[in-house]
Design a protein around this motif. Structure first.
Motif, PDB file in Angstrom:
ATOM      1  N   CYS A 137       9.597  -1.038  -5.641  1.00 54.12           N
ATOM      2  CA  CYS A 137       8.812  -0.182  -4.748  1.00 54.12           C
ATOM      3  C   CYS A 137       9.042   1.299  -5.055  1.00 54.12           C
ATOM      4  O   CYS A 137       8.309   2.157  -4.560  1.00 54.12           O
ATOM      5  CB  CYS A 137       9.192  -0.458  -3.295  1.00 54.12           C
ATOM      6  SG  CYS A 137       8.842  -2.134  -2.747  1.00 54.12           S
TER       7      CYS A 137
ATOM      8  N   ARG B  82       9.540   1.928 -11.238  1.00 54.86           N
ATOM      9  CA  ARG B  82       8.315   1.357 -11.794  1.00 54.86           C
ATOM     10  C   ARG B  82       7.996   1.994 -13.151  1.00 54.86           C
ATOM     11  O   ARG B  82       7.597   1.311 -14.088  1.00 54.86           O
ATOM     12  CB  ARG B  82       7.164   1.512 -10.802  1.00 54.86           C
ATOM     13  CG  ARG B  82       7.343   0.648  -9.551  1.00 54.86           C
ATOM     14  CD  ARG B  82       6.319   0.964  -8.472  1.00 54.86           C
ATOM     15  NE  ARG B  82       4.975   0.582  -8.859  1.00 54.86           N
ATOM     16  CZ  ARG B  82       4.482  -0.649  -8.780  1.00 54.86           C
ATOM     17  NH1 ARG B  82       5.244  -1.652  -8.347  1.00 54.86           N
ATOM     18  NH2 ARG B  82       3.236  -0.905  -9.139  1.00 54.86           N
TER      19      ARG B  82
ATOM     20  N   ARG C 138       7.832   0.073 -16.802  1.00 56.19           N
ATOM     21  CA  ARG C 138       6.700   0.199 -17.740  1.00 56.19           C
ATOM     22  C   ARG C 138       7.192   0.640 -19.118  1.00 56.19           C
ATOM     23  O   ARG C 138       6.721   0.141 -20.144  1.00 56.19           O
ATOM     24  CB  ARG C 138       5.680   1.199 -17.201  1.00 56.19           C
ATOM     25  CG  ARG C 138       4.848   0.688 -16.051  1.00 56.19           C
ATOM     26  CD  ARG C 138       3.736   1.665 -15.674  1.00 56.19           C
ATOM     27  NE  ARG C 138       3.191   1.351 -14.368  1.00 56.19           N
ATOM     28  CZ  ARG C 138       3.575   1.938 -13.231  1.00 56.19           C
ATOM     29  NH1 ARG C 138       4.475   2.900 -13.242  1.00 56.19           N
ATOM     30  NH2 ARG C 138       3.027   1.569 -12.090  1.00 56.19           N
TER      31      ARG C 138
ATOM     32  N   ASP D 276       5.167  -4.929 -16.724  1.00 57.51           N
ATOM     33  CA  ASP D 276       4.238  -4.485 -15.689  1.00 57.51           C
ATOM     34  C   ASP D 276       4.921  -4.712 -14.336  1.00 57.51           C
ATOM     35  O   ASP D 276       5.194  -5.864 -13.971  1.00 57.51           O
ATOM     36  CB  ASP D 276       2.944  -5.296 -15.785  1.00 57.51           C
ATOM     37  CG  ASP D 276       1.970  -5.000 -14.653  1.00 57.51           C
ATOM     38  OD1 ASP D 276       2.283  -4.198 -13.756  1.00 57.51           O
ATOM     39  OD2 ASP D 276       0.880  -5.592 -14.672  1.00 57.51           O
TER      40      ASP D 276
ATOM     41  N   ASP E 134       3.881  -4.627 -11.248  1.00 58.45           N
ATOM     42  CA  ASP E 134       3.146  -5.476 -10.310  1.00 58.45           C
ATOM     43  C   ASP E 134       3.230  -6.947 -10.721  1.00 58.45           C
ATOM     44  O   ASP E 134       3.345  -7.835  -9.871  1.00 58.45           O
ATOM     45  CB  ASP E 134       1.681  -5.040 -10.224  1.00 58.45           C
ATOM     46  CG  ASP E 134       1.519  -3.722  -9.467  1.00 58.45           C
ATOM     47  OD1 ASP E 134       2.401  -3.397  -8.647  1.00 58.45           O
ATOM     48  OD2 ASP E 134       0.521  -3.025  -9.700  1.00 58.45           O
ATOM     49  N   ARG E 135       3.187  -7.215 -12.014  1.00 54.40           N
ATOM     50  CA  ARG E 135       3.337  -8.594 -12.490  1.00 54.40           C
ATOM     51  C   ARG E 135       4.713  -9.132 -12.123  1.00 54.40           C
ATOM     52  O   ARG E 135       4.859 -10.287 -11.703  1.00 54.40           O
ATOM     53  CB  ARG E 135       3.142  -8.672 -14.003  1.00 54.40           C
ATOM     54  CG  ARG E 135       3.180 -10.108 -14.543  1.00 54.40           C
ATOM     55  CD  ARG E 135       3.197 -10.143 -16.059  1.00 54.40           C
ATOM     56  NE  ARG E 135       4.501  -9.818 -16.592  1.00 54.40           N
ATOM     57  CZ  ARG E 135       5.502 -10.706 -16.748  1.00 54.40           C
ATOM     58  NH1 ARG E 135       5.344 -11.954 -16.388  1.00 54.40           N
ATOM     59  NH2 ARG E 135       6.664 -10.326 -17.259  1.00 54.40           N
TER      60      ARG E 135
ATOM     61  N   VAL F 215       6.620  -8.189  -9.579  1.00 50.40           N
ATOM     62  CA  VAL F 215       6.669  -8.462  -8.137  1.00 50.40           C
ATOM     63  C   VAL F 215       6.065  -9.830  -7.853  1.00 50.40           C
ATOM     64  O   VAL F 215       6.660 -10.648  -7.143  1.00 50.40           O
ATOM     65  CB  VAL F 215       5.952  -7.350  -7.336  1.00 50.40           C
ATOM     66  CG1 VAL F 215       5.800  -7.757  -5.865  1.00 50.40           C
ATOM     67  CG2 VAL F 215       6.709  -6.035  -7.432  1.00 50.40           C
ATOM     68  N   ASP F 216       4.891 -10.088  -8.398  1.00 49.98           N
ATOM     69  CA  ASP F 216       4.250 -11.396  -8.175  1.00 49.98           C
ATOM     70  C   ASP F 216       5.098 -12.536  -8.745  1.00 49.98           C
ATOM     71  O   ASP F 216       5.247 -13.585  -8.116  1.00 49.98           O
ATOM     72  CB  ASP F 216       2.859 -11.412  -8.809  1.00 49.98           C
ATOM     73  CG  ASP F 216       1.859 -10.546  -8.044  1.00 49.98           C
ATOM     74  OD1 ASP F 216       2.079 -10.306  -6.845  1.00 49.98           O
ATOM     75  OD2 ASP F 216       0.874 -10.102  -8.659  1.00 49.98           O
TER      76      ASP F 216
ATOM     77  N   ASP G 110       3.179  -0.052  -0.191  1.00 48.15           N
ATOM     78  CA  ASP G 110       2.104  -0.988  -0.509  1.00 48.15           C
ATOM     79  C   ASP G 110       2.607  -2.247  -1.191  1.00 48.15           C
ATOM     80  O   ASP G 110       2.018  -3.317  -1.036  1.00 48.15           O
ATOM     81  CB  ASP G 110       1.072  -0.313  -1.428  1.00 48.15           C
ATOM     82  CG  ASP G 110       0.261   0.734  -0.689  1.00 48.15           C
ATOM     83  OD1 ASP G 110       0.291   0.722   0.545  1.00 48.15           O
ATOM     84  OD2 ASP G 110      -0.387   1.547  -1.365  1.00 48.15           O
ATOM     85  N   VAL G 111       3.685  -2.131  -1.960  1.00 46.41           N
ATOM     86  CA  VAL G 111       4.191  -3.307  -2.669  1.00 46.41           C
ATOM     87  C   VAL G 111       4.566  -4.390  -1.668  1.00 46.41           C
ATOM     88  O   VAL G 111       4.217  -5.557  -1.822  1.00 46.41           O
ATOM     89  CB  VAL G 111       5.384  -2.941  -3.571  1.00 46.41           C
ATOM     90  CG1 VAL G 111       5.975  -4.188  -4.211  1.00 46.41           C
ATOM     91  CG2 VAL G 111       4.944  -1.949  -4.640  1.00 46.41           C
TER      92      VAL G 111
ATOM     93  N   ARG H 193       1.374  -5.781   0.285  1.00 48.89           N
ATOM     94  CA  ARG H 193       0.432  -6.574  -0.493  1.00 48.89           C
ATOM     95  C   ARG H 193       1.036  -7.802  -1.136  1.00 48.89           C
ATOM     96  O   ARG H 193       0.338  -8.780  -1.386  1.00 48.89           O
ATOM     97  CB  ARG H 193      -0.208  -5.712  -1.586  1.00 48.89           C
ATOM     98  CG  ARG H 193      -1.167  -4.671  -1.060  1.00 48.89           C
ATOM     99  CD  ARG H 193      -1.820  -3.881  -2.171  1.00 48.89           C
ATOM    100  NE  ARG H 193      -0.852  -3.023  -2.852  1.00 48.89           N
ATOM    101  CZ  ARG H 193      -0.517  -3.137  -4.132  1.00 48.89           C
ATOM    102  NH1 ARG H 193      -1.022  -4.082  -4.869  1.00 48.89           N
ATOM    103  NH2 ARG H 193       0.350  -2.302  -4.671  1.00 48.89           N
ATOM    104  N   ARG H 194       2.351  -7.781  -1.409  1.00 49.50           N
ATOM    105  CA  ARG H 194       2.897  -8.850  -2.227  1.00 49.50           C
ATOM    106  C   ARG H 194       4.122  -9.544  -1.640  1.00 49.50           C
ATOM    107  O   ARG H 194       4.184 -10.764  -1.588  1.00 49.50           O
ATOM    108  CB  ARG H 194       3.247  -8.295  -3.609  1.00 49.50           C
ATOM    109  CG  ARG H 194       2.034  -7.926  -4.432  1.00 49.50           C
ATOM    110  CD  ARG H 194       2.436  -7.497  -5.822  1.00 49.50           C
ATOM    111  NE  ARG H 194       1.280  -7.408  -6.698  1.00 49.50           N
ATOM    112  CZ  ARG H 194       0.516  -6.340  -6.798  1.00 49.50           C
ATOM    113  NH1 ARG H 194       0.784  -5.274  -6.076  1.00 49.50           N
ATOM    114  NH2 ARG H 194      -0.519  -6.327  -7.604  1.00 49.50           N
TER     115      ARG H 194
END
Length: 198
Positions: free
Chosen positions: A122, A127, A131, A136, A138-139, A141-142, A182-183, A186-187
């Motif tokens: 977050c 982040r 990178r 990634d 976001d990848r 986190v998922d 947002d992390v 959303r996730r």
């Protein structure tokens, strides 16, 4: 957890603890040396000992699946051991599932996963570092939320699992800062656990 899981070793982490004066402290982290598997109980002895000391509910804490992957970036495993992150987490899920089953059989009804990488992901600075390592954020986190779900998905209905979210702290030093933003919205909330501890 690392010492009692076959296929796991220790190497230097790519992240460092820091303080307000930017003093840095290195630490070691899990490193996959071979296919991971559970050869016996990992936390059951801790639960059994705690149960002799109290009549209250005994909470067992474990590292979250992400903590066995994140700290060394794209070099989390020896080359050729796992060709995808998903293959690693599939094997790791079996370790967690077997451990939770044995814990339940011993009377355990409350397990806590200590989750630092999701909180770190977050932080905009972290982040950016992720990178730069070729990942990634976001990848990840998922991937990590899915790993939690696979690890605890078949636990008995009366076994509570909580996730402790923390940006990492060690003797007044930290790994990341800021809120979950947002992390989280959303996730992270997709995790199929009973509650979060912040």
């Amino acid at each position: 957890f690392v010492q009692k899981t076959a296929g796991m070793g220790i190497r230097p982490a790519v992240f460092k603890f820091r303080d307000a004066q930017d003093t840095l402290v290195e630490f070691t982290a899990p490193h996959v040396e071979g296919r991971v598997r559970r050869e016996g109980p990992i936390t059951v002895d801790e639960f059994s000992f705690g149960r002799t000391l109290t009549r209250a509910t005994v909470k067992v804490t474990m590292p979250s699946p992400s903590t066995l992957h994140f700290w060394r970036g794209t070099h989390f495993a020896e080359p050729g051991t796992y060709y995808t992150d998903e293959a690693f987490f599939a094997d790791l899920a079996e370790v967690f599932r077997a451990e939770l089953a044995d814990l339940y059989a011993a009377g355990g009804r409350y397990a806590q996963l200590d989750e630092v990488p999701l909180a770190m992901l977050c932080d905009p600075d972290i982040r950016d570092k992720v990178r730069a390592q070729g990942n990634d954020p976001d990848r990840l986190v998922d991937l990590y939320v899915d790993a939690i779900n696979r690890a605890v998905g078949d636990r008995p209905a009366d076994m509570v699992v909580g996730v402790h979210m923390c940006g990492g702290n060690f003797k007044g030093k930290y790994l990341s800062e800021g809120g979950y933003g947002d992390v989280a919205a959303r996730r992270i909330t997709r995790a199929k656990v009973d509650h979060f501890l912040l």
